[in-house]
Design a protein around this motif. Structure first.
Motif, PDB file in Angstrom:
ATOM      1  N   SER A  29       0.831  -1.204   0.000  1.00 17.57           N
ATOM      2  CA  SER A  29       0.000   0.000   0.000  1.00 17.57           C
ATOM      3  C   SER A  29       0.862   1.250   0.000  1.00 17.57           C
ATOM      4  O   SER A  29       1.834   1.340   0.756  1.00 17.57           O
ATOM      5  CB  SER A  29      -0.913   0.015   1.229  1.00 17.57           C
ATOM      6  N   LEU A  30       0.513   2.204  -0.835  1.00 20.66           N
ATOM      7  CA  LEU A  30       1.160   3.517  -0.847  1.00 20.66           C
ATOM      8  C   LEU A  30       0.369   4.511  -0.007  1.00 20.66           C
ATOM      9  O   LEU A  30       0.942   5.359   0.664  1.00 20.66           O
ATOM     10  CB  LEU A  30       1.264   4.049  -2.278  1.00 20.66           C
ATOM     11  N   GLY A  31      -0.936   4.422  -0.061  1.00 19.81           N
ATOM     12  CA  GLY A  31      -1.773   5.344   0.695  1.00 19.81           C
ATOM     13  C   GLY A  31      -3.222   4.916   0.659  1.00 19.81           C
ATOM     14  O   GLY A  31      -3.676   4.326  -0.312  1.00 19.81           O
ATOM     15  N   THR A  32      -3.911   5.205   1.742  1.00 15.97           N
ATOM     16  CA  THR A  32      -5.324   4.854   1.866  1.00 15.97           C
ATOM     17  C   THR A  32      -6.056   6.015   2.518  1.00 15.97           C
ATOM     18  O   THR A  32      -5.550   6.644   3.440  1.00 15.97           O
ATOM     19  CB  THR A  32      -5.486   3.582   2.734  1.00 15.97           C
ATOM     20  N   GLU A  33      -7.255   6.287   2.013  1.00 15.51           N
ATOM     21  CA  GLU A  33      -8.101   7.312   2.609  1.00 15.51           C
ATOM     22  C   GLU A  33      -9.443   6.689   2.937  1.00 15.51           C
ATOM     23  O   GLU A  33      -9.995   5.926   2.142  1.00 15.51           O
ATOM     24  CB  GLU A  33      -8.302   8.490   1.651  1.00 15.51           C
ATOM     25  N   VAL A  34      -9.965   7.020   4.108  1.00 13.98           N
ATOM     26  CA  VAL A  34     -11.230   6.459   4.577  1.00 13.98           C
ATOM     27  C   VAL A  34     -12.158   7.591   4.992  1.00 13.98           C
ATOM     28  O   VAL A  34     -11.724   8.580   5.587  1.00 13.98           O
ATOM     29  CB  VAL A  34     -10.991   5.500   5.767  1.00 13.98           C
ATOM     30  N   LYS A  35     -13.425   7.415   4.677  1.00 15.05           N
ATOM     31  CA  LYS A  35     -14.479   8.343   5.120  1.00 15.05           C
ATOM     32  C   LYS A  35     -15.518   7.536   5.889  1.00 15.05           C
ATOM     33  O   LYS A  35     -16.019   6.525   5.393  1.00 15.05           O
ATOM     34  CB  LYS A  35     -15.170   9.018   3.925  1.00 15.05           C
ATOM     35  N   PHE A  36     -15.845   7.988   7.094  1.00 15.37           N
ATOM     36  CA  PHE A  36     -16.854   7.340   7.921  1.00 15.37           C
ATOM     37  C   PHE A  36     -18.185   8.057   7.698  1.00 15.37           C
ATOM     38  O   PHE A  36     -18.292   9.248   7.941  1.00 15.37           O
ATOM     39  CB  PHE A  36     -16.464   7.392   9.397  1.00 15.37           C
ATOM     40  N   MET A  37     -19.186   7.331   7.243  1.00 16.72           N
ATOM     41  CA  MET A  37     -20.476   7.930   6.926  1.00 16.72           C
ATOM     42  C   MET A  37     -21.472   7.775   8.070  1.00 16.72           C
ATOM     43  O   MET A  37     -22.239   8.683   8.345  1.00 16.72           O
ATOM     44  CB  MET A  37     -21.070   7.278   5.667  1.00 16.72           C
ATOM     45  N   ARG A  38     -21.492   6.604   8.698  1.00 22.24           N
ATOM     46  CA  ARG A  38     -22.419   6.299   9.794  1.00 22.24           C
ATOM     47  C   ARG A  38     -21.666   5.460  10.823  1.00 22.24           C
ATOM     48  O   ARG A  38     -20.789   4.687  10.466  1.00 22.24           O
ATOM     49  CB  ARG A  38     -23.619   5.496   9.294  1.00 22.24           C
ATOM     50  N   PRO A  39     -22.047   5.562  12.083  1.00 22.19           N
ATOM     51  CA  PRO A  39     -21.378   4.743  13.098  1.00 22.19           C
ATOM     52  C   PRO A  39     -21.735   3.259  12.949  1.00 22.19           C
ATOM     53  O   PRO A  39     -22.845   2.920  12.508  1.00 22.19           O
ATOM     54  CB  PRO A  39     -21.895   5.294  14.423  1.00 22.19           C
ATOM     55  N   ILE A  40     -20.796   2.419  13.292  1.00 23.78           N
ATOM     56  CA  ILE A  40     -21.035   0.979  13.354  1.00 23.78           C
ATOM     57  C   ILE A  40     -21.140   0.620  14.825  1.00 23.78           C
ATOM     58  O   ILE A  40     -20.313   1.047  15.638  1.00 23.78           O
ATOM     59  CB  ILE A  40     -19.906   0.188  12.673  1.00 23.78           C
ATOM     60  N   THR A  41     -22.154  -0.153  15.158  1.00 21.57           N
ATOM     61  CA  THR A  41     -22.356  -0.572  16.543  1.00 21.57           C
ATOM     62  C   THR A  41     -22.216  -2.082  16.647  1.00 21.57           C
ATOM     63  O   THR A  41     -22.311  -2.810  15.651  1.00 21.57           O
ATOM     64  CB  THR A  41     -23.754  -0.164  17.058  1.00 21.57           C
ATOM     65  N   ALA A  42     -22.012  -2.550  17.866  1.00 20.25           N
ATOM     66  CA  ALA A  42     -21.875  -3.986  18.101  1.00 20.25           C
ATOM     67  C   ALA A  42     -23.187  -4.722  17.868  1.00 20.25           C
ATOM     68  O   ALA A  42     -23.186  -5.922  17.594  1.00 20.25           O
ATOM     69  CB  ALA A  42     -21.371  -4.234  19.518  1.00 20.25           C
ATOM     70  N   LYS A  43     -24.306  -4.016  17.948  1.00 23.85           N
ATOM     71  CA  LYS A  43     -25.626  -4.648  17.769  1.00 23.85           C
ATOM     72  C   LYS A  43     -26.079  -4.661  16.315  1.00 23.85           C
ATOM     73  O   LYS A  43     -27.124  -5.216  16.004  1.00 23.85           O
ATOM     74  CB  LYS A  43     -26.660  -3.924  18.623  1.00 23.85           C
ATOM     75  N   MET A  44     -25.308  -4.063  15.434  1.00 24.33           N
ATOM     76  CA  MET A  44     -25.696  -3.895  14.039  1.00 24.33           C
ATOM     77  C   MET A  44     -25.772  -5.213  13.275  1.00 24.33           C
ATOM     78  O   MET A  44     -26.515  -5.332  12.320  1.00 24.33           O
ATOM     79  CB  MET A  44     -24.687  -2.955  13.369  1.00 24.33           C
ATOM     80  N   GLY A  45     -24.997  -6.169  13.675  1.00 19.02           N
ATOM     81  CA  GLY A  45     -24.919  -7.416  12.908  1.00 19.02           C
ATOM     82  C   GLY A  45     -23.808  -7.326  11.883  1.00 19.02           C
ATOM     83  O   GLY A  45     -23.105  -6.331  11.768  1.00 19.02           O
TER      84      GLY A  45
END
Length: 177
Positions: A113-129
């Protein structure tokens, strides 16, 4: 994109394959294309990386230029705010994108990997499945490949997205320990 109000799940949860964990020896992968290597992991023909066991993330399916991963968010990955830690999500995206790139490699090629970019749109919860990450190669040159991925829940809501650029090179014959 799937309508998030639809009650029909867009994918059914699956179980993490019961496979060995470890690192493949060079003689196990010599002569195999990247797609062959990726497809051998969920069958147990090659070991899955140890981090897959730790993070409860695995390869569900792979085709040339595409890799789908699944992940089971749980309380083991919570941050101080009670949400799934962003690092867990980034690892899922990174795996999907990196493995998508690996599926287009010929025998004797590898990537870093040279570079990675991430965007978080919604939270992930432990109850989400269970969630899934779908990685797709968007470009390849002689020395680089770019991929994108998204993490989505079972209703199709996009939870996070990412892009990555990888450097392609000849595989090393010996790994340094």
């Amino acid at each position: 994109m799937q309508d998030a109000t639809n009650s029909e799940p867009i994918f059914a949860p699956s179980r993490m394959p019961d496979v060995p964990f470890g690192i493949a020896h060079p003689e196990q992968v010599t002569g195999l294309s990247g797609l062959d290597v990726i497809r051998a992991i969920p069958t147990g023909a090659l070991p899955a990386p140890p981090m897959a066991q730790t993070l409860q993330q695995w390869i569900e399916v792979a085709d040339k230029g595409r890799a789908e991963f699944r992940g089971n968010p749980s309380n083991a990955y919570l941050n101080p705010m009670g949400l799934i830690h962003g690092g867990w999500t980034m690892a899922l995206l990174d795996s999907a994108m990196g493995c998508a790139v690996q599926t287009i490699l010929d025998a004797g090629e590898m990537y870093v990997s040279l570079g990675t970019e991430v965007k978080f749109m919604r939270p992930i919860t432990a109850k989400m499945g269970q969630v899934r990450a779908i990685g797709t190669v968007i470009d390849r040159t002689r020395q680089t490949a770019s991929a994108e991925a998204r993490v989505e829940d079972q209703s199709g809501r996009i939870l996070a997205t990412g892009t990555s650029t990888c450097f392609l090179m000849p595989a090393k014959q010996e790994r340094q320990e």
